[in-house]
Design a protein around this motif. Structure first.
Motif, PDB file in Angstrom:
ATOM      1  N   LEU A 196     -26.143  44.867 -79.832  1.00  0.00           N
ATOM      2  CA  LEU A 196     -26.249  46.369 -80.290  1.00  0.00           C
ATOM      3  C   LEU A 196     -25.304  46.999 -79.386  1.00  0.00           C
ATOM      4  N   GLN A 197     -24.886  46.451 -78.394  1.00  0.00           N
ATOM      5  CA  GLN A 197     -23.832  47.435 -77.559  1.00  0.00           C
ATOM      6  C   GLN A 197     -22.666  47.489 -78.305  1.00  0.00           C
ATOM      7  N   MET A 198     -21.981  48.830 -77.948  1.00  0.00           N
ATOM      8  CA  MET A 198     -20.715  48.763 -78.565  1.00  0.00           C
ATOM      9  C   MET A 198     -19.578  49.009 -77.271  1.00  0.00           C
ATOM     10  N   ASP A 199     -18.540  48.318 -77.490  1.00  0.00           N
ATOM     11  CA  ASP A 199     -17.316  48.288 -76.644  1.00  0.00           C
ATOM     12  C   ASP A 199     -16.781  49.725 -76.631  1.00  0.00           C
ATOM     13  N   PRO A 207     -20.674  40.961 -79.388  1.00  0.00           N
ATOM     14  CA  PRO A 207     -21.426  39.809 -79.928  1.00  0.00           C
ATOM     15  C   PRO A 207     -22.695  39.523 -79.027  1.00  0.00           C
ATOM     16  N   ALA A 208     -23.843  39.240 -79.582  1.00  0.00           N
ATOM     17  CA  ALA A 208     -24.858  38.771 -78.734  1.00  0.00           C
ATOM     18  C   ALA A 208     -24.208  37.419 -77.974  1.00  0.00           C
ATOM     19  N   PHE A 209     -24.897  37.491 -76.762  1.00  0.00           N
ATOM     20  CA  PHE A 209     -24.406  36.313 -75.685  1.00  0.00           C
ATOM     21  C   PHE A 209     -25.239  36.483 -74.654  1.00  0.00           C
ATOM     22  N   PHE A 210     -26.313  35.598 -74.442  1.00  0.00           N
ATOM     23  CA  PHE A 210     -27.304  35.583 -73.670  1.00  0.00           C
ATOM     24  C   PHE A 210     -27.828  34.231 -73.046  1.00  0.00           C
ATOM     25  N   VAL A 211     -28.547  34.301 -72.054  1.00  0.00           N
ATOM     26  CA  VAL A 211     -29.189  33.148 -71.382  1.00  0.00           C
ATOM     27  C   VAL A 211     -30.394  32.762 -72.301  1.00  0.00           C
ATOM     28  N   ASP A 212     -30.424  31.858 -73.028  1.00  0.00           N
ATOM     29  CA  ASP A 212     -31.769  31.301 -73.918  1.00  0.00           C
ATOM     30  C   ASP A 212     -32.648  30.126 -73.473  1.00  0.00           C
ATOM     31  N   GLN A 213     -32.121  29.672 -72.329  1.00  0.00           N
ATOM     32  CA  GLN A 213     -33.092  28.532 -71.740  1.00  0.00           C
ATOM     33  C   GLN A 213     -33.127  28.847 -70.134  1.00  0.00           C
ATOM     34  N   LEU A 214     -34.095  28.544 -69.465  1.00  0.00           N
ATOM     35  CA  LEU A 214     -33.995  28.634 -67.817  1.00  0.00           C
ATOM     36  C   LEU A 214     -35.373  27.772 -67.488  1.00  0.00           C
ATOM     37  N   THR A 215     -34.827  26.705 -66.457  1.00  0.00           N
ATOM     38  CA  THR A 215     -35.952  25.857 -66.361  1.00  0.00           C
ATOM     39  C   THR A 215     -35.968  25.652 -64.681  1.00  0.00           C
ATOM     40  N   LEU A 216     -37.261  26.056 -64.248  1.00  0.00           N
ATOM     41  CA  LEU A 216     -37.224  25.879 -62.674  1.00  0.00           C
ATOM     42  C   LEU A 216     -38.065  24.781 -62.338  1.00  0.00           C
ATOM     43  N   ASP A 256     -26.823  29.116 -71.694  1.00  0.00           N
ATOM     44  CA  ASP A 256     -26.626  30.219 -72.475  1.00  0.00           C
ATOM     45  C   ASP A 256     -26.248  29.839 -74.226  1.00  0.00           C
ATOM     46  N   THR A 257     -26.173  31.099 -74.841  1.00  0.00           N
ATOM     47  CA  THR A 257     -25.746  30.787 -76.247  1.00  0.00           C
ATOM     48  C   THR A 257     -24.616  30.172 -76.733  1.00  0.00           C
TER      49      THR A 257
END
Length: 273
Positions: A196-199, A207-216, A256-257
């Motif tokens: 949703l963020q605008m340049d 574009p959406a770009f994020f961490v989708d998995q984290l394992t500790l 990430d994605t």
């Protein structure tokens, strides 16, 4: 397993719709019944007041980094334990913010992170216990625009920091360094773009770009895993309590994605980057 990733075309449509939505939800509109059906297959839920608590500010100072803490309220004498906790921000573009899976032997009793809140909204936390039942609690947060707020940091700096990890242990009074209850924090450097963020230069949506998995984990034994979505704030930050099994090393693995995989390992009793 519930997946948080949306097709890019669908996500863009959702993002545009919510980007121009009013800050406060329309009177009388309650998305929760539909979310129960979509996320939890309409499974019955019980009052979770004695199982779980959710702590968030009533009015957020910054809608893009709203703190949230989930705490177990199960009695030590209770033979059940929490298997998973699903965090749902009802009015967000992608309401399912995160799903936390707790290690069977880690005795995780508190999880804190930071989330984006796009509208005035109920926030639900749903715990699945080892008895197979779902237990729900909720709170209400006044915030707006968190998912479309510009990234707080310089984009080039954020890109250079992608995948950098930090680990910190916090002292627990009366506990030894290699056993007993511990509190730790893991941060992953990542812009976690919501879509949703605008340049500000091109005036185009990032574009959406994020961490989708984290394992500790501690010496191969799961402590906590996280399936994340666009509601998790920039530079995902997870703070949690757990019981040490005497492990020598603590490990974090993130994805990430775009398929990037990040891995780090530290001495269990220390802190580091």
């Amino acid at each position: 397993m519930i997946r948080l990733r949306l097709p890019s075309t669908l996500l863009l449509g959702v993002c545009l719709a919510f980007a121009f939505a009013p800050a406060k939800a329309a009177d009388g509109y309650d998305p929760w019944p539909g979310l129960v059906q979509d996320i939890f297959n309409n499974k019955a839920m019980q009052d979770g007041a004695n199982v779980l608590s959710i702590e968030m500010p009533t009015r957020a100072e910054d809608a893009s980094v709203v703190p949230v803490t989930l705490r177990s309220r199960l009695s030590p004498a209770d033979g059940r334990r929490i298997r998973t906790i699903t965090l749902v921000i009802d009015q967000n573009p992608a309401p399912m913010a995160a799903k936390f899976t707790l290690g069977p032997d880690a005795n995780v009793t508190a999880i804190s992170t930071r989330v984006r809140v796009n509208n005035y909204t109920d926030v639900h936390a749903v715990a699945e216990l080892t008895d197979g039942q779902l237990y729900v609690v909720k709170t209400f947060v006044k915030a707006s625009g968190g998912c479309s707020a510009p990234a707080a940091k310089n984009p080039d700096e954020a890109k250079a920091r992608i995948g950098q990890m930090r680990y910190r242990q916090f002292a627990q009074a009366g506990e030894g360094a290699t056993s007993g209850m511990r509190e730790a924090q893991v941060m992953v450097g990542h812009p976690n773009n919501s879509g949703l963020q605008m340049d500000q230069l091109t005036q185009l949506y990032i574009p959406a770009f994020f961490v989708d998995q984290l394992t500790l984990s501690q010496d191969g034994s799961l402590v906590l895993s996280v399936e994340g979505g666009i509601s998790i704030s920039e530079d995902p930050n997870i703070r949690f309590t757990y019981v040490s099994n005497g492990a020598k090393h603590f490990r974090a693995e993130a994805r990430d994605t775009q398929g990037h995989v990040f891995e780090r390992e530290w001495p269990a009793e220390g802190s580091g980057t």
